[in-house]
Design an enzyme around this catalytic site. Structure first.
Site, PDB file in Angstrom:
ATOM      1  N   ARG A   1       0.094   6.719   3.958  1.00  0.00           N
ATOM      2  CA  ARG A   1      -0.939   7.661   4.429  1.00  0.00           C
ATOM      3  C   ARG A   1      -2.340   7.127   4.101  1.00  0.00           C
ATOM      4  O   ARG A   1      -3.225   7.865   3.680  1.00  0.00           O
ATOM      5  CB  ARG A   1      -0.773   9.048   3.813  1.00  0.00           C
ATOM      6  CG  ARG A   1       0.556   9.682   4.036  1.00  0.00           C
ATOM      7  CD  ARG A   1       0.811  10.041   5.506  1.00  0.00           C
ATOM      8  NE  ARG A   1       2.058  10.775   5.608  1.00  0.00           N
ATOM      9  CZ  ARG A   1       3.259  10.203   5.745  1.00  0.00           C
ATOM     10  NH1 ARG A   1       3.366   8.888   5.849  1.00  0.00           N
ATOM     11  NH2 ARG A   1       4.338  10.931   5.820  1.00  0.00           N
TER      12      ARG A   1
ATOM     13  N   SER B   1       1.021  18.631   6.100  1.00  0.00           N
ATOM     14  CA  SER B   1       1.075  18.426   4.643  1.00  0.00           C
ATOM     15  C   SER B   1      -0.336  18.378   4.102  1.00  0.00           C
ATOM     16  O   SER B   1      -1.158  17.575   4.562  1.00  0.00           O
ATOM     17  CB  SER B   1       1.773  17.111   4.314  1.00  0.00           C
ATOM     18  OG  SER B   1       3.045  17.081   4.895  1.00  0.00           O
TER      19      SER B   1
ATOM     20  N   GLU C   1      -4.313  15.096   1.448  1.00  0.00           N
ATOM     21  CA  GLU C   1      -4.139  14.195   2.594  1.00  0.00           C
ATOM     22  C   GLU C   1      -5.204  14.503   3.644  1.00  0.00           C
ATOM     23  O   GLU C   1      -5.641  13.632   4.383  1.00  0.00           O
ATOM     24  CB  GLU C   1      -2.735  14.392   3.172  1.00  0.00           C
ATOM     25  CG  GLU C   1      -2.418  13.446   4.290  1.00  0.00           C
ATOM     26  CD  GLU C   1      -1.100  13.751   4.956  1.00  0.00           C
ATOM     27  OE1 GLU C   1      -0.048  13.587   4.326  1.00  0.00           O
ATOM     28  OE2 GLU C   1      -1.128  14.143   6.143  1.00  0.00           O
TER      29      GLU C   1
HETATM   30  P1  FAD Z   1      -8.565  14.614  13.306  1.00  0.00           P
HETATM   31  O1  FAD Z   1      -8.024  15.699  12.441  1.00  0.00           O
HETATM   32  O2  FAD Z   1      -9.430  14.990  14.442  1.00  0.00           O
HETATM   33  O3  FAD Z   1      -9.342  13.584  12.375  1.00  0.00           O
HETATM   34  C1  FAD Z   1      -8.762  13.112  11.183  1.00  0.00           C
HETATM   35  C2  FAD Z   1      -9.699  12.069  10.576  1.00  0.00           C
HETATM   36  O4  FAD Z   1      -9.749  10.920  11.420  1.00  0.00           O
HETATM   37  C3  FAD Z   1     -11.144  12.550  10.458  1.00  0.00           C
HETATM   38  O5  FAD Z   1     -11.704  11.961   9.315  1.00  0.00           O
HETATM   39  C4  FAD Z   1     -11.815  12.008  11.717  1.00  0.00           C
HETATM   40  O6  FAD Z   1     -13.205  11.813  11.557  1.00  0.00           O
HETATM   41  C5  FAD Z   1     -11.083  10.687  11.891  1.00  0.00           C
HETATM   42  N1  FAD Z   1     -10.979  10.273  13.294  1.00  0.00           N
HETATM   43  C6  FAD Z   1     -10.359  10.940  14.307  1.00  0.00           C
HETATM   44  N2  FAD Z   1     -10.430  10.228  15.447  1.00  0.00           N
HETATM   45  C7  FAD Z   1     -11.099   9.090  15.154  1.00  0.00           C
HETATM   46  C8  FAD Z   1     -11.521   7.955  15.915  1.00  0.00           C
HETATM   47  N3  FAD Z   1     -11.238   7.834  17.216  1.00  0.00           N
HETATM   48  N4  FAD Z   1     -12.209   6.977  15.276  1.00  0.00           N
HETATM   49  C9  FAD Z   1     -12.513   7.082  13.969  1.00  0.00           C
HETATM   50  N5  FAD Z   1     -12.164   8.123  13.198  1.00  0.00           N
HETATM   51  C10 FAD Z   1     -11.456   9.118  13.786  1.00  0.00           C
HETATM   52  N6  FAD Z   1       0.509  13.364   9.746  1.00  0.00           N
HETATM   53  C11 FAD Z   1       1.445  12.425   9.491  1.00  0.00           C
HETATM   54  O7  FAD Z   1       1.111  11.310   9.069  1.00  0.00           O
HETATM   55  N7  FAD Z   1       2.774  12.674   9.679  1.00  0.00           N
HETATM   56  C12 FAD Z   1       3.227  13.856  10.125  1.00  0.00           C
HETATM   57  O8  FAD Z   1       4.418  14.030  10.304  1.00  0.00           O
HETATM   58  C13 FAD Z   1       2.268  14.886  10.398  1.00  0.00           C
HETATM   59  N8  FAD Z   1       2.666  16.108  10.813  1.00  0.00           N
HETATM   60  C14 FAD Z   1       1.748  17.095  11.020  1.00  0.00           C
HETATM   61  C15 FAD Z   1       2.196  18.359  11.414  1.00  0.00           C
HETATM   62  C16 FAD Z   1       1.283  19.373  11.631  1.00  0.00           C
HETATM   63  C17 FAD Z   1       1.787  20.729  12.053  1.00  0.00           C
HETATM   64  C18 FAD Z   1      -0.100  19.139  11.481  1.00  0.00           C
HETATM   65  C19 FAD Z   1      -1.091  20.219  11.755  1.00  0.00           C
HETATM   66  C20 FAD Z   1      -0.553  17.886  11.071  1.00  0.00           C
HETATM   67  C21 FAD Z   1       0.371  16.847  10.833  1.00  0.00           C
HETATM   68  N9  FAD Z   1      -0.036  15.573  10.422  1.00  0.00           N
HETATM   69  C22 FAD Z   1       0.904  14.587  10.189  1.00  0.00           C
HETATM   70  C23 FAD Z   1      -1.459  15.279  10.188  1.00  0.00           C
HETATM   71  C24 FAD Z   1      -2.231  14.883  11.490  1.00  0.00           C
HETATM   72  O9  FAD Z   1      -1.584  15.345  12.629  1.00  0.00           O
HETATM   73  C25 FAD Z   1      -2.404  13.375  11.614  1.00  0.00           C
HETATM   74  O10 FAD Z   1      -3.128  12.878  10.508  1.00  0.00           O
HETATM   75  C26 FAD Z   1      -3.134  12.974  12.895  1.00  0.00           C
HETATM   76  O11 FAD Z   1      -3.144  11.580  13.038  1.00  0.00           O
HETATM   77  C27 FAD Z   1      -4.560  13.493  12.976  1.00  0.00           C
HETATM   78  O12 FAD Z   1      -5.037  13.259  14.288  1.00  0.00           O
HETATM   79  P2  FAD Z   1      -6.273  14.050  14.875  1.00  0.00           P
HETATM   80  O13 FAD Z   1      -6.620  13.434  16.172  1.00  0.00           O
HETATM   81  O14 FAD Z   1      -5.992  15.492  14.865  1.00  0.00           O
HETATM   82  O15 FAD Z   1      -7.369  13.686  13.803  1.00  0.00           O
HETATM   83  P1  NAP Z   2      11.487  16.194   3.627  1.00  0.00           P
HETATM   84  O1  NAP Z   2      12.410  15.485   4.534  1.00  0.00           O
HETATM   85  O2  NAP Z   2      11.849  17.548   3.102  1.00  0.00           O
HETATM   86  O3  NAP Z   2      11.177  15.242   2.384  1.00  0.00           O
HETATM   87  C1  NAP Z   2      10.225  15.622   1.391  1.00  0.00           C
HETATM   88  C2  NAP Z   2       9.414  14.417   1.027  1.00  0.00           C
HETATM   89  O4  NAP Z   2      10.287  13.469   0.474  1.00  0.00           O
HETATM   90  C3  NAP Z   2       8.747  13.805   2.219  1.00  0.00           C
HETATM   91  O5  NAP Z   2       7.380  13.997   2.118  1.00  0.00           O
HETATM   92  C4  NAP Z   2       9.168  12.361   2.230  1.00  0.00           C
HETATM   93  O6  NAP Z   2       8.119  11.444   2.057  1.00  0.00           O
HETATM   94  C5  NAP Z   2      10.025  12.191   0.990  1.00  0.00           C
HETATM   95  N1  NAP Z   2      11.267  11.522   1.414  1.00  0.00           N
HETATM   96  C6  NAP Z   2      12.383  12.106   1.899  1.00  0.00           C
HETATM   97  N2  NAP Z   2      13.317  11.175   2.136  1.00  0.00           N
HETATM   98  C7  NAP Z   2      12.784   9.991   1.795  1.00  0.00           C
HETATM   99  C8  NAP Z   2      13.270   8.667   1.786  1.00  0.00           C
HETATM  100  N3  NAP Z   2      14.509   8.368   2.176  1.00  0.00           N
HETATM  101  N4  NAP Z   2      12.450   7.682   1.379  1.00  0.00           N
HETATM  102  C9  NAP Z   2      11.212   7.961   0.978  1.00  0.00           C
HETATM  103  N5  NAP Z   2      10.688   9.193   0.951  1.00  0.00           N
HETATM  104  C10 NAP Z   2      11.465  10.203   1.345  1.00  0.00           C
HETATM  105  O7  NAP Z   2      10.033  16.287   4.295  1.00  0.00           O
HETATM  106  P2  NAP Z   2       9.502  17.249   5.441  1.00  0.00           P
HETATM  107  O8  NAP Z   2       8.402  18.029   4.889  1.00  0.00           O
HETATM  108  O9  NAP Z   2      10.627  17.919   6.136  1.00  0.00           O
HETATM  109  O10 NAP Z   2       8.869  16.202   6.453  1.00  0.00           O
HETATM  110  C11 NAP Z   2       9.685  15.309   7.173  1.00  0.00           C
HETATM  111  C12 NAP Z   2       8.888  14.082   7.538  1.00  0.00           C
HETATM  112  O11 NAP Z   2       7.779  14.448   8.357  1.00  0.00           O
HETATM  113  C13 NAP Z   2       8.317  13.371   6.320  1.00  0.00           C
HETATM  114  O12 NAP Z   2       8.356  11.999   6.573  1.00  0.00           O
HETATM  115  C14 NAP Z   2       6.910  13.865   6.249  1.00  0.00           C
HETATM  116  O13 NAP Z   2       6.028  12.908   5.704  1.00  0.00           O
HETATM  117  C15 NAP Z   2       6.579  14.100   7.727  1.00  0.00           C
HETATM  118  N6  NAP Z   2       5.599  15.194   7.858  1.00  0.00           N
HETATM  119  C16 NAP Z   2       4.315  14.918   7.536  1.00  0.00           C
HETATM  120  C17 NAP Z   2       3.341  15.898   7.673  1.00  0.00           C
HETATM  121  C18 NAP Z   2       1.908  15.580   7.388  1.00  0.00           C
HETATM  122  O14 NAP Z   2       1.065  16.394   7.681  1.00  0.00           O
HETATM  123  N7  NAP Z   2       1.624  14.436   6.840  1.00  0.00           N
HETATM  124  C19 NAP Z   2       3.684  17.161   8.090  1.00  0.00           C
HETATM  125  C20 NAP Z   2       5.013  17.404   8.374  1.00  0.00           C
HETATM  126  C21 NAP Z   2       5.976  16.407   8.254  1.00  0.00           C
HETATM  127  P3  NAP Z   2       7.212  10.896   3.282  1.00  0.00           P
HETATM  128  O15 NAP Z   2       6.218  11.970   3.483  1.00  0.00           O
HETATM  129  O16 NAP Z   2       6.635   9.661   2.706  1.00  0.00           O
HETATM  130  O17 NAP Z   2       8.100  10.652   4.461  1.00  0.00           O
END
Ligand code: FAD
Ligand code: NAP
Length: 333
Positions: free
Chosen positions: A160, A233, A329
């Site tokens: 991340r 998250s 995050e």
């Molecule tokens: P924004 O929220 O609009 O911006 C995020 C940041 O990036 C800000 O600092 C912004 O200034 C910058 N930015 C945006 N666009 C640009 C650009 N073109 N150039 C330079 N900077 C820029 N993240 C995960 O990693 N894994 C997941 O599974 C995941 N699941 C999610 C589930 C839900 C329900 C939600 C709400 C979020 C989740 N996220 C997850 C977080 C998020 O969706 C990601 O981080 C996504 O990439 C953000 O994209 P955005 O376009 O909405 O960015």
């Molecule tokens: P989950 O499967 O309940 O697992 C909880 C956490 O444990 C996750 O954050 C994941 O880390 C870690 N994990 C589980 N299995 C793993 C493995 N085999 N090796 C390393 N790390 C492991 O998580 P969840 O909330 O349902 O989400 C599922 C996936 O979607 C995860 O990968 C999570 O990151 C992603 N997610 C991200 C966001 C976001 O906003 N960033 C939101 C929703 C879901 P990791 O996060 O490193 O995978």
């Protein structure tokens, strides 16, 4: 070409849905972006607004990246290389890849937001991160107005994390990203626990199978921002040394952990938060989701400071209990 800044409510452009007045500038062409950066060098940048908490009206306008389109750049017997404009919806791009049987990003289905934001925190889910298919990105460098290309190693992707959250924070506006996808035969990554369980009767899951499984799991487990405000998250999973982990494990034998390398271990932040009693807890207009302790939600009418205060309380509690620091995050504006 004349760009205009107009008044808007950021609630309509962010998944947290927090009311804050802003001035928006819609960017639909690279020339518009250049002009905007000359007029507003310190402007903020927004894609889908799914990883942002706004706590106060920003002084600078917000550039909304709406650059669209994707182009196949090259094809070999094994791979297809595609350039995607930064304003494309991430999920739409993943869907396109799956439709053409191009593998690599299917585990990242249904992640909200834009392609241009994907490299910022090296989005990841279900055992895959965008860096595994990433080739390079193109952006406008704010200080010079030049179009620059950064290769994968220059982006310093981590968990991340990337150079865009550290030494190059706010220096580049990404206009497009190039990914290399795998052509068949390709074995998708289906080992992540929830995916493996759902596909347990399927010996050879296809790209399409994994894509559908991830969608099904996410729909069951995660709150939909269209129904309740959230940014996914809220905290990153903390990475601690093995020494710290061993001490914690002695005290809390049921503490889950994931291997990082010989020296470090990842702890699930959701477990730590849940253990401190926060899961499902409501504090006024904000709270912690009842199924997913990593997600802070806006019940309606929350301010950015409500969210921040709750996050601080949670992080303090986790620190006092486990001695582990939780890092947000999401980005705060
Ligand atoms: P924004 O929220 O609009 O911006 C995020 C940041 O990036 C800000 O600092 C912004 O200034 C910058 N930015 C945006 N666009 C640009 C650009 N073109 N150039 C330079 N900077 C820029 N993240 C995960 O990693 N894994 C997941 O599974 C995941 N699941 C999610 C589930 C839900 C329900 C939600 C709400 C979020 C989740 N996220 C997850 C977080 C998020 O969706 C990601 O981080 C996504 O990439 C953000 O994209 P955005 O376009 O909405 O960015
Ligand atoms: P989950 O499967 O309940 O697992 C909880 C956490 O444990 C996750 O954050 C994941 O880390 C870690 N994990 C589980 N299995 C793993 C493995 N085999 N090796 C390393 N790390 C492991 O998580 P969840 O909330 O349902 O989400 C599922 C996936 O979607 C995860 O990968 C999570 O990151 C992603 N997610 C991200 C966001 C976001 O906003 N960033 C939101 C929703 C879901 P990791 O996060 O490193 O995978």
């Amino acid at each position: 070409m004349a760009i205009t800044a107009y008044k808007a409510n950021i609630a309509n452009h962010t998944t947290f849905g927090i009311d804050v007045p802003v001035r928006l500038v819609d960017i639909s062409a690279v020339d518009e972006l250049r002009e905007a950066l000359v007029r507003f060098p310190q402007a903020l940048v927004i894609g889908g607004g799914s990883n942002i908490v706004v706590t106060a009206p920003p002084e600078q306008p917000v550039l909304r990246i709406l650059l669209k389109g994707h182009t196949v750049l090259s094809e070999t017997p094994e791979h297809v290389t595609v350039y995607v404009a930064a304003g494309e919806q991430w999920h739409g791009f993943v869907e396109w890849c799956v439709q053409y049987n191009l593998g690599g990003l299917e585990n990242l289905a249904l992640i909200p937001g834009t392609t241009g934001a994907a490299p910022i925190q090296n989005i990841g889910a279900y055992g895959v991160e965008q860096e595994s298919c990433f080739v390079e990105l193109t952006g406008i460098e704010r200080s010079t107005g030049r179009t620059i290309t950064l290769q994968k190693q220059e982006c310093k992707f981590g968990y991340r994390d990337s150079v865009f959250k550290r030494e190059r924070a706010n220096q580049i506006v990404i206009i497009g990203v190039t990914y290399r996808l795998a052509k068949p035969p390709y074995t998708p990554h289906a080992q992540y626990k929830d995916v493996a369980e759902l596909l347990s009767n399927n010996r050879n899951p296809t790209i399409q199978d994994v894509f559908q499984a991830v969608i099904q799991i996410r729909r069951q487990k995660l709150p939909d921002p269209a129904e309740i405000g959230n940014a996914g998250s809220f905290f990153k999973n903390p990475i601690v040394s093995r020494v710290v982990y061993q001490e914690l494990k002695q005290k809390y034998p049921e503490l889950p952990s994931y291997h990082v390398d010989d020296d470090y271990v990842k702890l699930p932040a959701a477990w730590l938060i849940d253990r401190c009693g926060w899961k499902g807890k409501r504090c006024g207009a904000v709270g912690v989701h009842s199924r997913q302790a990593l997600v802070i939600i806006n019940y309606g009418g929350a301010t950015g400071n409500d969210v921040r205060n709750l996050a601080v309380q949670i992080a303090n509690d986790v620190y006092d209990t486990f001695g582990v620091t939780l890092e947000p995050e999401v980005s705060f504006w």
